[in-house]
Design an enzyme around this catalytic site. Structure first.
Site, mmCIF file in Angstrom:
data_model
loop_
_atom_site.group_PDB
_atom_site.id
_atom_site.type_symbol
_atom_site.label_atom_id
_atom_site.label_comp_id
_atom_site.label_asym_id
_atom_site.label_seq_id
_atom_site.Cartn_x
_atom_site.Cartn_y
_atom_site.Cartn_z
ATOM 1 N N HIS A 177 1.270 -0.107 -10.077
ATOM 2 C CA HIS A 177 0.348 -0.920 -9.279
ATOM 3 C C HIS A 177 -0.028 -2.167 -10.077
ATOM 4 O O HIS A 177 -1.207 -2.495 -10.258
ATOM 5 C CB HIS A 177 -0.910 -0.125 -8.896
ATOM 6 C CG HIS A 177 -1.603 -0.699 -7.688
ATOM 7 N ND1 HIS A 177 -2.225 0.075 -6.734
ATOM 8 C CD2 HIS A 177 -1.783 -1.983 -7.272
ATOM 9 C CE1 HIS A 177 -2.755 -0.692 -5.796
ATOM 10 N NE2 HIS A 177 -2.494 -1.956 -6.121
ATOM 11 N N ARG A 179 0.857 -1.182 0.000
ATOM 12 C CA ARG A 179 0.000 0.000 0.000
ATOM 13 C C ARG A 179 0.897 1.236 0.000
ATOM 14 O O ARG A 179 1.806 1.362 0.832
ATOM 15 C CB ARG A 179 -0.919 0.019 1.234
ATOM 16 C CG ARG A 179 -2.196 -0.790 1.065
ATOM 17 C CD ARG A 179 -3.118 -0.103 0.074
ATOM 18 N NE ARG A 179 -4.401 -0.734 -0.097
ATOM 19 C CZ ARG A 179 -4.703 -1.568 -1.085
ATOM 20 N NH1 ARG A 179 -3.797 -1.925 -1.951
ATOM 21 N NH2 ARG A 179 -5.923 -2.054 -1.199
ATOM 22 N N GLU A 229 -2.495 7.620 -6.795
ATOM 23 C CA GLU A 229 -2.323 6.867 -8.035
ATOM 24 C C GLU A 229 -3.297 7.352 -9.098
ATOM 25 O O GLU A 229 -4.450 7.658 -8.780
ATOM 26 C CB GLU A 229 -2.524 5.372 -7.775
ATOM 27 C CG GLU A 229 -1.468 4.802 -6.830
ATOM 28 C CD GLU A 229 -1.607 3.307 -6.597
ATOM 29 O OE1 GLU A 229 -2.554 2.695 -7.145
ATOM 30 O OE2 GLU A 229 -0.777 2.737 -5.876
#
Length: 322
Positions: A284, A236, A265
């Site tokens: 990610h 995270r 993000e």
């Protein structure tokens, strides 16, 4: 008998697999026009179940969904859901913890090894016409003389720890919830978090994001790390204070970082992390494989189906019924 209505708040995965899976089980399913709280509350006023990917599910949203019994997260983390508020309202919260374990563990180990062997710098040097094996940056380590510290010994962290141990690294594990004997049986050493951070040549993060773990790696903890140490984060983004990390990389106190997740993000165009050659970035993507992409929406939908059928699902707030 009224057919239960399941609201899908948002999902950036292709197709309508979530809705199709729910409908094939005889449930009524619709996707919200937007993840805005008003849209969710209006459409979901009669919802029995909610499937969410990124939409913030706050106490206020939950108050406007009085019939809600189950929230299923499309993913492993669930920090976008106010779990405490859901628990207080008797709403179960489930996640999808098993859909990408292999992928994230493999991505993490790939990032560890890429930085441990200085591969990005070697690649740039060869492309620029330099042929010099002894110029690895930041590292070119011997595993048996290198310490990898793993914070979190859950599904993914335990695989990473065992994988690093199999490669010959000394592995420290910090997880207050993992039995020390289980850590030792994996060939690793149980330690407290400050010791794991301070002794790490390579630090990899595998803990949930909570208020207690937000900016777990900040300027203060980074100051305790070895000069030249590497930080790896596939878990995270907000676990790491990105400004403090960038400052430590610029100053040379830290040798490198490998990051798949970020505080915001997509990673902002102006992020200083983009301009640092010793930082390896991925979007990610640690979770991704074609198999994981196929599994994720199905798992999220099946949580709701099984829960309403009285079957066991991966509930993250077992106190919801208390």
């Amino acid at each position: 008998m009224t057919t239960p209505f399941i609201l899908v708040s948002d999902c950036d995965l292709p197709g309508t697999v979530i809705e199709d899976t729910l409908r094939s089980a005889g449930l009524h399913a619709e996707r919200a026009a937007s993840p805005a709280s008003d849209d969710l509350a209006t459409l979901g006023a009669d919802a029995t179940g909610l499937v969410v990917q990124w939409a913030p599910i706050t106490a206020e949203v939950l108050d406007r969904m009085p019939n809600l019994r189950i929230i299923s997260r499309v993913g492993i983390g669930y920090d976008m859901i106010d779990v405490e508020a859901a628990t207080a309202r008797g709403i179960a919260v489930a996640n999808t913890p098993s859909y990408c374990i292999e992928e994230v563990a493999a991505h993490t180990i790939a990032m560890i090894m890429t930085q441990a062997r200085g591969l990005p710098a070697y690649d740039r040097a060869v492309r620029a016409g330099t042929w010099k094996a002894v110029d690895a940056r930041p590292l070119a380590v011997r595993p048996s003389t290198t310490t990898v510290s793993v914070l979190g010994f859950g599904r993914i962290g335990s695989i990473v720890a065992r994988g690093c141990r199999a490669l010959g690294f000394r592995v420290l594990v910090a997880d207050p919830y993992a039995p020390a004997d289980g850590i030792r049986s994996a060939g690793c050493e149980p330690v407290e978090i400050p010791d794991a951070v301070a002794q790490a040549d390579i630090l990899t993060l595998h803990v949930p994001l909570t208020e207690a773990t937000r900016h777990l790696i900040d300027a203060e903890s980074i100051a305790t790390m070895k000069p030249g140490a590497v930080v790896v984060n596939t878990c995270r983004g907000p676990l790491v204070d990105e400004r403090a990390l960038a400052d430590a990389l610029r100053s040379g106190h830290l040798g490198a970082a490998a990051l798949d997740v970020f505080d915001g993000e997509p990673l902002a165009d102006g992020s200083p992390l983009r301009d640092l050659d010793q930082v390896l970035l991925s979007p990610h993507a640690a979770w991704f494989s074609p198999e994981a992409l196929a599994d994720l929406p199905v798992h999220a939908a099946e949580n709701v189906i099984r829960f309403l059928a009285g079957e066991s699902v991966p509930i993250v707030n077992p106190a919801y019924a208390g």
